[in-house]
Scaffold this active site. Structure first.
Site: not given
Length: 257
Positions: A63, A208
């Site tokens: 992400d 992430h």
């Protein structure tokens, strides 16, 4: 010549027998217990958390919504290990780092949609949800020339209306089943342990771009999972595009097996 007149009770019994035979035939032709699994275990309007597969294939996803300082290191580790990943990118991140988006795409990685503004979708109207998806997709396409087909909702925040809205935009809604919560202040050893221990066939791994600890963990994660026989693929190469259902755990399963 005798004429047999069936009573209403006998006609009813014959009807019941006929119905049972029909159900049995349909049960056999439609996959038997697979059909029961679909009806009893399916929950409507779920994203895809993982994929049912006999092959040792998994998808590594990121992400992307923080800065870009760790992107070069992430891409280098992926290149060094010959792994392609899926990056879910915010539209506002595209605005700030268009060259990074181009670099990710040029290196052969997959780019998914992570909304434009990273806001809670369950608080939005259907039209606003679609606007968030289409705006981010348009920004990504302007750079890569490709439409996005995968969508990951911000914060993993969804309900039935959110899923329906996303499907209406032509996107598959993608969640995850392995999450080391690497955006928190934790060590790379903790990240490695969680991912390596929880990954299974068809897993979708969430990471992430917010921490150097993730970068440090990435090489070990890839090597250890490869040693276990796992192959890394992009999400679009892992999921089923049609003839599938999603069970109550969010695991996508084929209907034809």
């Amino acid at each position: 010549m005798k004429i047999f007149i069936l009573s209403k009770e006998k006609i009813k019994n014959i009807g019941v027998v006929f119905l049972i035979v029909c159900i049995a035939v349909l049960f056999k032709l439609s996959g038997g217990y697979k059909l029961i699994d679909v009806f009893l275990n399916s929950k409507a309007d779920l994203p895809i958390y993982s994929v049912e597969t006999k092959e040792k294939r998994v998808a590594l996803t990121f992400d992307i919504g923080w800065g870009d300082e760790y992107i070069p290191s992430i891409l280098k580790v992926l290149d060094d290990n010959n792994v392609k990943a899926t990056f879910f990118i915010l539209g506002t991140w595209v605005d700030k780092y268009p060259n990074r988006v181009k670099e990710i795409d040029t290196k052969g990685h997959e780019i998914g949609n992570h909304s434009n503004n990273h806001i809670y979708f369950t608080r939005l109207t259907k039209s606003k949800i679609k606007e968030e998806v289409f705006t981010a997709s348009s920004k990504i396409k302007k750079i890569t020339g490709k439409e996005t087909k995968l969508m990951r909702v911000p914060y993993g925040d969804y309900n039935s209306e959110v899923i329906k809205a996303i499907e209406e935009t032509g996107h598959y809604c993608i969640q995850w089943d392995v999450d080391p919560i690497d955006w928190r202040t934790i060590s790379h050893q903790q990240i490695e342990k969680t991912v390596i221990s929880k990954t299974r066939n068809g897993s979708i791994i969430l990471l992430h771009n917010s921490s150097m600890e993730t970068v440090k963990a990435l090489d070990t994660i890839i090597k250890e999972l490869k040693n276990k026989g796992y192959e890394f693929v992009k999400v679009s190469d892992l999921i089923y595009k049609d003839n599938y259902y999603i069970d109550f755990t969010g695991r996508q399963k084929p209907l034809n097996e």
